[in-house]
Design an enzyme around this catalytic site. Structure first.
Site, short mmCIF file in Angstrom:
data_model
loop_
_atom_site.label_atom_id
_atom_site.label_comp_id
_atom_site.label_asym_id
_atom_site.label_seq_id
_atom_site.Cartn_x
_atom_site.Cartn_y
_atom_site.Cartn_z
N TYR A 122 -1.91 -1.15 10.18
CA TYR A 122 -1.84 -1.21 8.72
C TYR A 122 -0.44 -0.81 8.24
CZ TYR A 122 -3.75 -0.88 3.99
OH TYR A 122 -4.01 -1.08 2.65
N SER B 104 0.87 -1.18 0.00
CA SER B 104 0.00 0.00 0.00
C SER B 104 0.90 1.23 0.00
CB SER B 104 -0.84 0.01 1.29
OG SER B 104 -1.53 1.23 1.45
N1 LIG Z 1 -8.59 -0.30 -1.93
C1 LIG Z 1 -7.53 0.43 -1.65
O1 LIG Z 1 -7.55 1.66 -1.77
C2 LIG Z 1 -6.27 -0.22 -1.21
C3 LIG Z 1 -5.13 0.59 -1.13
C4 LIG Z 1 -3.93 0.01 -0.75
C5 LIG Z 1 -3.88 -1.34 -0.46
N2 LIG Z 1 -5.01 -2.10 -0.53
C6 LIG Z 1 -4.87 -3.51 -0.20
O2 LIG Z 1 -5.43 -4.28 -1.24
C7 LIG Z 1 -5.87 -5.54 -0.73
C8 LIG Z 1 -7.29 -5.78 -1.19
O3 LIG Z 1 -8.10 -4.73 -0.68
P1 LIG Z 1 -9.50 -4.34 -1.32
O4 LIG Z 1 -9.55 -2.88 -1.38
O5 LIG Z 1 -9.74 -5.16 -2.53
O6 LIG Z 1 -10.43 -4.79 -0.10
P2 LIG Z 1 -11.80 -5.62 -0.05
O7 LIG Z 1 -12.22 -5.52 1.37
O8 LIG Z 1 -12.70 -5.17 -1.12
O9 LIG Z 1 -11.34 -7.11 -0.38
C9 LIG Z 1 -10.54 -7.84 0.51
C10 LIG Z 1 -10.95 -9.30 0.47
O10 LIG Z 1 -10.08 -10.03 1.36
C11 LIG Z 1 -10.86 -10.93 2.12
N3 LIG Z 1 -10.20 -11.19 3.40
C12 LIG Z 1 -10.10 -10.33 4.45
N4 LIG Z 1 -9.48 -10.95 5.46
C13 LIG Z 1 -9.19 -12.21 5.05
C14 LIG Z 1 -8.57 -13.32 5.68
N5 LIG Z 1 -8.14 -13.28 6.93
N6 LIG Z 1 -8.45 -14.48 4.95
C15 LIG Z 1 -8.91 -14.54 3.68
N7 LIG Z 1 -9.51 -13.52 3.05
C16 LIG Z 1 -9.66 -12.37 3.74
C17 LIG Z 1 -12.19 -10.25 2.31
O11 LIG Z 1 -13.22 -11.19 2.62
C18 LIG Z 1 -12.38 -9.56 0.97
O12 LIG Z 1 -13.08 -10.38 0.06
C19 LIG Z 1 -5.69 -5.46 0.78
O13 LIG Z 1 -4.48 -6.10 1.14
C20 LIG Z 1 -5.61 -3.97 1.05
O14 LIG Z 1 -4.90 -3.65 2.20
C21 LIG Z 1 -6.19 -1.57 -0.91
#
Ligand SMILES: NC(=O)c1ccc[n+]([C@@H]2O[C@H](COP(=O)([O-])OP(=O)(O)OC[C@H]3O[C@@H](n4cnc5c(N)ncnc54)[C@H](O)[C@@H]3O)[C@@H](O)[C@H]2O)c1
Length: 261
Positions: A159, A146
């Protein structure tokens, strides 16, 4: 013209939503056989449905697992190898944001929870998948870090610690496994409009979250949220053979946010 992922097996965690889901769709359109992991089995079924709409022939294995439990991680890796015999691409992506708070108020349990999913989960995934890829002599891994993993954002102790840790694991393992033909990289997304970001805007702004979102992106040079598809294109490229020489490094996808401050 052949597809980049014909005959390639791609394993994705957090595939039920957001960045994992959109990346699954992208590689499936390009011919990948998929193994999809998530804590939430209903959302995995939803991802499968969406994939079959765009890639009706796709082979898809769904695996409900908590990435914070090593036995569950070993199991999703074993199940993938049992079905397909190999793993070519691994999007090590599942993560949670945790509650936002000053460090002194962050809460030790909350800290442990976020680190156990975002950092331990990524480590367990690397540990079990890299053993398979080393034996194959090939493979690509993309870990999800991130912007909060390459600079300070504030109010996100768990985080920040976990995502900086993901960058560290990426650099360390990339150095170790390059010699086996395996490349390992991290992506550092800025604010991408997924259910996770919608959730944190709702934490900040309640019913007013869309207005809060508009203000939130004003410091970004591009003054907008990223689209999940934009990350899906990057992940597909990084998982493909085209990106094999990109190793042990972190790629921001943030509209310039991480360079601005
Ligand atoms: N969306 C953003 O702006 C953003 C920015 C930087 C990093 N990220 C990172 O991207 C990744 C995906 O995020 P996203 O935005 O798609 O979020 P999201 O919440 O839409 O999707 C995350 C998915 O991971 C699953 N999950 C959560 N905990 C889990 C566990 N313990 N075991 C298995 N599955 C699990 C959830 O059920 C969900 O389906 C994450 O690592 C997040 O930190 C997202």
């Amino acid at each position: 013209m052949s597809n980049r992922f014909d005959d390639q097996v791609v394993l994705i965690t957090g595939a039920g939503s957001g960045l994992g889901q959109v990346s699954a769709l992208q590689v499936a359109k390009e011919g990948a056989k998929l193994s999809l992991v998530d804590l939430n089995s209903n959302s995995l079924e939803e991802t499968k449905k969406l994939i079959l709409e765009v890639a009706p022939e796709a082979e898809i294995l769904l695996l409900t697992a908590n990435v914070a439990e090593e036995a569950a991680v070993k199991n999703y890796v074993d199940e993938t190898v049992n079905k397909y015999g190999r793993i070519d691409g691994f999007f090590n992506n599942a993560g949670i944001e945790g509650k936002q708070n000053l460090t002194e108020d962050f809460g030790s349990d909350e800290f442990s929870k976020v680190v156990s999913v975002n950092l331990n989960g990524v480590f367990y995934g690397l540990k079990h998948v890299l053993a398979v890829m080393k034996k194959q002599g090939s493979g690509s891994v993309v870990n999800t870090a991130s912007v909060g993993g390459i600079r300070g954002v504030g109010n996100q102790s768990g985080y920040a610690a976990s995502k900086h840790g993901v960058v560290g694991l990426t650099r360390n393992s990339g150095i170790e496994y390059g010699q086996y033909g395996v490349s390992i990289k991290a992506i550092a997304p800025g604010a991408i409009m997924t259910p996770m970001v919608e959730g944190s805007l709702k934490q900040m702004g309640g019913d007013n979250w869309e207005e809060v979102g508009k203000e939130f992106v004003q410091p970004n040079p591009m003054k907008r949220f990223g689209k999940p598809e934009e990350v899906g294109y990057l992940v597909a490229f990084l998982l493909s053979d085209q990106a094999n020489f990109i190793n042990a490094t972190v790629i921001p996808i943030d509209g310039g946010q991480s360079d601005k401050y």
